[in-house]
Design a protein around this motif. Structure first.
Motif, PDB file in Angstrom:
ATOM      1  N   CYS A 149       5.534   7.857   0.481  1.00  0.00           N
ATOM      2  CA  CYS A 149       5.295   9.060  -0.301  1.00  0.00           C
ATOM      3  C   CYS A 149       5.609  10.243   0.603  1.00  0.00           C
ATOM      4  N   VAL A 150       6.769  10.850   0.387  1.00  0.00           N
ATOM      5  CA  VAL A 150       7.280  11.851   1.315  1.00  0.00           C
ATOM      6  C   VAL A 150       7.024  13.263   0.809  1.00  0.00           C
ATOM      7  N   ASN A 151       6.734  14.157   1.745  1.00  0.00           N
ATOM      8  CA  ASN A 151       6.403  15.542   1.420  1.00  0.00           C
ATOM      9  C   ASN A 151       7.158  16.506   2.323  1.00  0.00           C
ATOM     10  N   ARG A 152       7.607  17.587   1.709  1.00  0.00           N
ATOM     11  CA  ARG A 152       8.126  18.777   2.388  1.00  0.00           C
ATOM     12  C   ARG A 152       7.828  19.961   1.485  1.00  0.00           C
ATOM     13  N   ARG A 153       8.061  21.145   1.992  1.00  0.00           N
ATOM     14  CA  ARG A 153       7.866  22.343   1.174  1.00  0.00           C
ATOM     15  C   ARG A 153       8.809  22.321  -0.037  1.00  0.00           C
ATOM     16  N   PRO A 154       8.394  22.993  -1.119  1.00  0.00           N
ATOM     17  CA  PRO A 154       9.193  22.985  -2.348  1.00  0.00           C
ATOM     18  C   PRO A 154      10.641  23.449  -2.169  1.00  0.00           C
ATOM     19  N   ARG A 155      10.900  24.338  -1.218  1.00  0.00           N
ATOM     20  CA  ARG A 155      12.279  24.795  -1.032  1.00  0.00           C
ATOM     21  C   ARG A 155      13.194  23.668  -0.539  1.00  0.00           C
ATOM     22  N   HIS A 156      12.609  22.569  -0.068  1.00  0.00           N
ATOM     23  CA  HIS A 156      13.368  21.406   0.375  1.00  0.00           C
ATOM     24  C   HIS A 156      13.256  20.234  -0.608  1.00  0.00           C
ATOM     25  N   ALA A 157      12.883  20.535  -1.843  1.00  0.00           N
ATOM     26  CA  ALA A 157      12.638  19.478  -2.836  1.00  0.00           C
ATOM     27  C   ALA A 157      13.872  18.610  -3.068  1.00  0.00           C
ATOM     28  N   GLU A 158      15.044  19.213  -3.077  1.00  0.00           N
ATOM     29  CA  GLU A 158      16.268  18.428  -3.308  1.00  0.00           C
ATOM     30  C   GLU A 158      16.511  17.450  -2.156  1.00  0.00           C
ATOM     31  N   ALA A 159      16.386  17.922  -0.939  1.00  0.00           N
ATOM     32  CA  ALA A 159      16.560  17.048   0.231  1.00  0.00           C
ATOM     33  C   ALA A 159      15.475  15.973   0.264  1.00  0.00           C
ATOM     34  N   LEU A 160      14.282  16.323  -0.160  1.00  0.00           N
ATOM     35  CA  LEU A 160      13.178  15.366  -0.191  1.00  0.00           C
ATOM     36  C   LEU A 160      13.470  14.246  -1.186  1.00  0.00           C
ATOM     37  N   GLU A 161      13.967  14.609  -2.353  1.00  0.00           N
ATOM     38  CA  GLU A 161      14.307  13.595  -3.354  1.00  0.00           C
ATOM     39  C   GLU A 161      15.480  12.741  -2.879  1.00  0.00           C
ATOM     40  N   GLU A 162      16.428  13.346  -2.158  1.00  0.00           N
ATOM     41  CA  GLU A 162      17.539  12.567  -1.586  1.00  0.00           C
ATOM     42  C   GLU A 162      17.020  11.531  -0.596  1.00  0.00           C
ATOM     43  N   LEU A 163      16.041  11.905   0.226  1.00  0.00           N
ATOM     44  CA  LEU A 163      15.444  10.960   1.166  1.00  0.00           C
ATOM     45  C   LEU A 163      14.778   9.815   0.404  1.00  0.00           C
ATOM     46  N   ALA A 164      13.953  10.149  -0.572  1.00  0.00           N
ATOM     47  CA  ALA A 164      13.289   9.110  -1.355  1.00  0.00           C
ATOM     48  C   ALA A 164      14.319   8.222  -2.045  1.00  0.00           C
ATOM     49  N   GLY A 175       0.830  -1.193   0.000  1.00  0.00           N
ATOM     50  CA  GLY A 175       0.000   0.000   0.000  1.00  0.00           C
ATOM     51  C   GLY A 175       0.858   1.233   0.000  1.00  0.00           C
ATOM     52  N   CYS A 176       0.271   2.311   0.456  1.00  0.00           N
ATOM     53  CA  CYS A 176       0.916   3.610   0.360  1.00  0.00           C
ATOM     54  C   CYS A 176       0.839   4.343   1.696  1.00  0.00           C
ATOM     55  N   ALA A 177       1.963   4.953   2.100  1.00  0.00           N
ATOM     56  CA  ALA A 177       2.009   5.797   3.294  1.00  0.00           C
ATOM     57  C   ALA A 177       2.434   7.197   2.879  1.00  0.00           C
ATOM     58  N   LEU A 178       1.604   8.181   3.180  1.00  0.00           N
ATOM     59  CA  LEU A 178       1.917   9.574   2.904  1.00  0.00           C
ATOM     60  C   LEU A 178       2.456  10.205   4.174  1.00  0.00           C
ATOM     61  N   ILE A 179       3.658  10.757   4.097  1.00  0.00           N
ATOM     62  CA  ILE A 179       4.270  11.411   5.253  1.00  0.00           C
ATOM     63  C   ILE A 179       4.405  12.891   4.932  1.00  0.00           C
ATOM     64  N   ILE A 180       3.575  13.709   5.569  1.00  0.00           N
ATOM     65  CA  ILE A 180       3.629  15.162   5.411  1.00  0.00           C
ATOM     66  C   ILE A 180       4.596  15.682   6.472  1.00  0.00           C
ATOM     67  N   GLY A 181       5.658  16.326   6.026  1.00  0.00           N
ATOM     68  CA  GLY A 181       6.694  16.787   6.953  1.00  0.00           C
ATOM     69  C   GLY A 181       7.781  15.746   7.110  1.00  0.00           C
ATOM     70  N   ALA A 182       8.253  15.226   5.979  1.00  0.00           N
ATOM     71  CA  ALA A 182       9.304  14.199   6.004  1.00  0.00           C
ATOM     72  C   ALA A 182      10.662  14.891   6.028  1.00  0.00           C
ATOM     73  N   GLY A 183      11.002  15.419   7.191  1.00  0.00           N
ATOM     74  CA  GLY A 183      12.272  16.105   7.358  1.00  0.00           C
ATOM     75  C   GLY A 183      13.414  15.141   7.597  1.00  0.00           C
ATOM     76  N   ASP A 184      14.500  15.671   8.112  1.00  0.00           N
ATOM     77  CA  ASP A 184      15.734  14.899   8.262  1.00  0.00           C
ATOM     78  C   ASP A 184      15.719  13.919   9.427  1.00  0.00           C
ATOM     79  N   ALA A 185      14.858  14.095  10.386  1.00  0.00           N
ATOM     80  CA  ALA A 185      14.907  13.261  11.597  1.00  0.00           C
ATOM     81  C   ALA A 185      13.672  12.367  11.693  1.00  0.00           C
ATOM     82  N   THR A 186      12.688  12.786  12.464  1.00  0.00           N
ATOM     83  CA  THR A 186      11.509  11.954  12.712  1.00  0.00           C
ATOM     84  C   THR A 186      10.781  11.585  11.426  1.00  0.00           C
TER      85      THR A 186
END
Length: 173
Positions: free
Chosen positions: A31-46, A4-15
């Motif tokens: 499925c990880v989410n952060r604000r667009p200004r963190h898009a690069e870090a978000l893609e690195e996490l994924a 299935g699918c898990a949406l994580i709103i606020g997928a920052g560097d820690a929790t």
């Protein structure tokens, strides 16, 4: 094979990252989410989750924006599948003495830590109710029950989020 699918709103560097990794390790697409200004870090996490052999996709967007949050949920469900688990993890933990807290700062912290939680909860709940299944999780903070000096905005927002979660649990659970 995804469970299935898990949406994580606020997928920052820690929790948020740890939550995404845990659900991915259980077989869900993270499925990880952060604000667009963190898009690069978000893609690195994924990417790092995928490198570990699990499934993950990045969905940047501002969860405080009603239309943007709705578009994120639509995109996840349209490209990945039904959201089985939604986790709201936006922290907004900032420290300002109450005398130095501007209305703009207070409002922004409330929007991030409380209002965005309402938007996410409402959007995913409506879909989960139709399917008669799903789990919504809100991460909390001690500040929601015991405000500390210098954390008036954060405490107020997290207390509001706590009450939202309790109200939703009673209404939807």
């Amino acid at each position: 094979m995804s469970k299935g699918c898990a949406l994580i709103i606020g997928a920052g560097d820690a929790t948020g990252a740890a939550i995404a990794r845990a659900f991915a390790a259980e077989g869900l697409v993270a499925c990880v989410n952060r604000r667009p200004r963190h898009a690069e870090a978000l893609e690195e996490l994924a990417g790092s989750i995928r490198a570990d052999g699990y499934l993950a996709c990045a969905f940047p967007g501002d969860a405080r924006d009603e239309l943007a949050l709705g578009a994120i949920v639509d995109k996840v469900e349209g490209t990945i599948g039904p959201i089985d688990v939604a986790v709201f993890n936006i922290g907004a933990n900032v420290r300002f003495d109450v005398i130095d807290t501007s209305a703009q700062v207070y409002r922004k912290v409330w929007e991030m830590a409380c209002f965005a939680g309402f938007l996410m909860g409402r959007e995913v709940a409506s879909r989960m109710l139709e399917r008669k299944r799903g789990t919504i999780i809100f991460t909390g903070a001690t500040a929601s029950t015991r405000g500390g000096a210098g954390f008036s905005a954060f405490s107020g927002a997290k207390a509001g989020l706590r009450m939202l979660a309790q109200s939703m649990a009673r209404e939807l659970g």
